[in-house]
Design a protein around this motif. Structure first.
Motif, PDB file in Angstrom:
ATOM      1  N   LEU A  23      29.557 -68.401  19.063  1.00 36.75           N
ATOM      2  CA  LEU A  23      28.933 -67.080  19.103  1.00 36.75           C
ATOM      3  C   LEU A  23      27.581 -67.110  18.383  1.00 36.75           C
ATOM      4  O   LEU A  23      27.465 -67.675  17.293  1.00 36.75           O
ATOM      5  N   GLU A  29      30.165 -63.652  10.471  1.00 33.69           N
ATOM      6  CA  GLU A  29      30.420 -62.657  11.509  1.00 33.69           C
ATOM      7  C   GLU A  29      31.071 -63.293  12.731  1.00 33.69           C
ATOM      8  O   GLU A  29      31.951 -62.693  13.358  1.00 33.69           O
ATOM      9  N   ALA A  30      30.654 -64.503  13.083  1.00 39.33           N
ATOM     10  CA  ALA A  30      31.251 -65.198  14.222  1.00 39.33           C
ATOM     11  C   ALA A  30      32.711 -65.532  13.946  1.00 39.33           C
ATOM     12  O   ALA A  30      33.551 -65.448  14.849  1.00 39.33           O
ATOM     13  N   THR A  31      33.030 -65.883  12.713  1.00 39.24           N
ATOM     14  CA  THR A  31      34.410 -66.196  12.353  1.00 39.24           C
ATOM     15  C   THR A  31      35.298 -64.964  12.457  1.00 39.24           C
ATOM     16  O   THR A  31      36.392 -65.021  13.024  1.00 39.24           O
ATOM     17  N   VAL A  32      34.824 -63.856  11.930  1.00 36.43           N
ATOM     18  CA  VAL A  32      35.606 -62.621  11.994  1.00 36.43           C
ATOM     19  C   VAL A  32      35.769 -62.161  13.440  1.00 36.43           C
ATOM     20  O   VAL A  32      36.866 -61.789  13.873  1.00 36.43           O
ATOM     21  N   THR A  33      34.701 -62.215  14.217  1.00 43.65           N
ATOM     22  CA  THR A  33      34.772 -61.804  15.618  1.00 43.65           C
ATOM     23  C   THR A  33      35.710 -62.708  16.404  1.00 43.65           C
ATOM     24  O   THR A  33      36.528 -62.237  17.206  1.00 43.65           O
ATOM     25  N   GLY A  34      35.616 -64.016  16.185  1.00 43.88           N
ATOM     26  CA  GLY A  34      36.505 -64.953  16.864  1.00 43.88           C
ATOM     27  C   GLY A  34      37.962 -64.722  16.513  1.00 43.88           C
ATOM     28  O   GLY A  34      38.841 -64.805  17.375  1.00 43.88           O
ATOM     29  N   THR A  35      38.233 -64.413  15.263  1.00 36.79           N
ATOM     30  CA  THR A  35      39.606 -64.152  14.837  1.00 36.79           C
ATOM     31  C   THR A  35      40.146 -62.874  15.456  1.00 36.79           C
ATOM     32  O   THR A  35      41.297 -62.826  15.905  1.00 36.79           O
ATOM     33  N   LEU A  36      39.329 -61.825  15.505  1.00 37.82           N
ATOM     34  CA  LEU A  36      39.782 -60.574  16.110  1.00 37.82           C
ATOM     35  C   LEU A  36      40.043 -60.736  17.607  1.00 37.82           C
ATOM     36  O   LEU A  36      41.025 -60.215  18.136  1.00 37.82           O
ATOM     37  N   VAL A  37      39.185 -61.462  18.289  1.00 38.19           N
ATOM     38  CA  VAL A  37      39.405 -61.717  19.712  1.00 38.19           C
ATOM     39  C   VAL A  37      40.657 -62.566  19.902  1.00 38.19           C
ATOM     40  O   VAL A  37      41.437 -62.349  20.838  1.00 38.19           O
TER      41      VAL A  37
END
Length: 83
Positions: A23, A29-37
Motif C-alpha cells: 500500500l 498506516e499500511a500495516t493497520v489498513t492491511g490488518t483491518l482488510v
C-alpha cells in the motif's frame, strides 16, 4: 471444516502482510489498513468455506488466494523492501 477457520486465518494473514508491504502510504498506516482488510477477509473466507459446493473447492480457492498473496510478499522481499 478445516478450510473455514485455520486456512482462512492463514490466507488472511498473508493478505495482511501483502497489503502492508504494497500500500502506498506510511508503513504504520499500511500495516493497520492491511490488518483491518485481513480481518474482513478472514470472515469472508469462513463464510465462503461454509457456502462452497464442496470442502475441496473451498480449500483450493483459498490456497490459490494464499499463493497469490504469498507471491506478492515474496516479490516485495526480493526487491529489498516495499514495492
Amino acid at each position: 471444516m478445516i478450510a473455514a477457520v485455520p486456512l482462512g486465518y492463514a490466507v488472511a494473514s498473508l493478505w495482511a502482510a501483502a497489503l502492508a508491504r504494497t500500500l502506498p502510504m506510511a508503513r504504520s498506516e499500511a500495516t493497520v489498513t492491511g490488518t483491518l482488510v485481513a480481518l474482513l477477509l478472514c470472515a469472508l473466507f469462513a463464510m465462503y468455506a461454509y457456502g462452497a459446493r464442496s470442502g475441496w473447492r473451498a480449500t483450493w480457492v483459498m490456497c490459490l488466494a494464499g499463493l497469490v498473496a504469498g507471491g506478492i510478499v515474496y516479490a516485495s522481499i526480493e526487491t529489498a523492501g516495499r514495492i
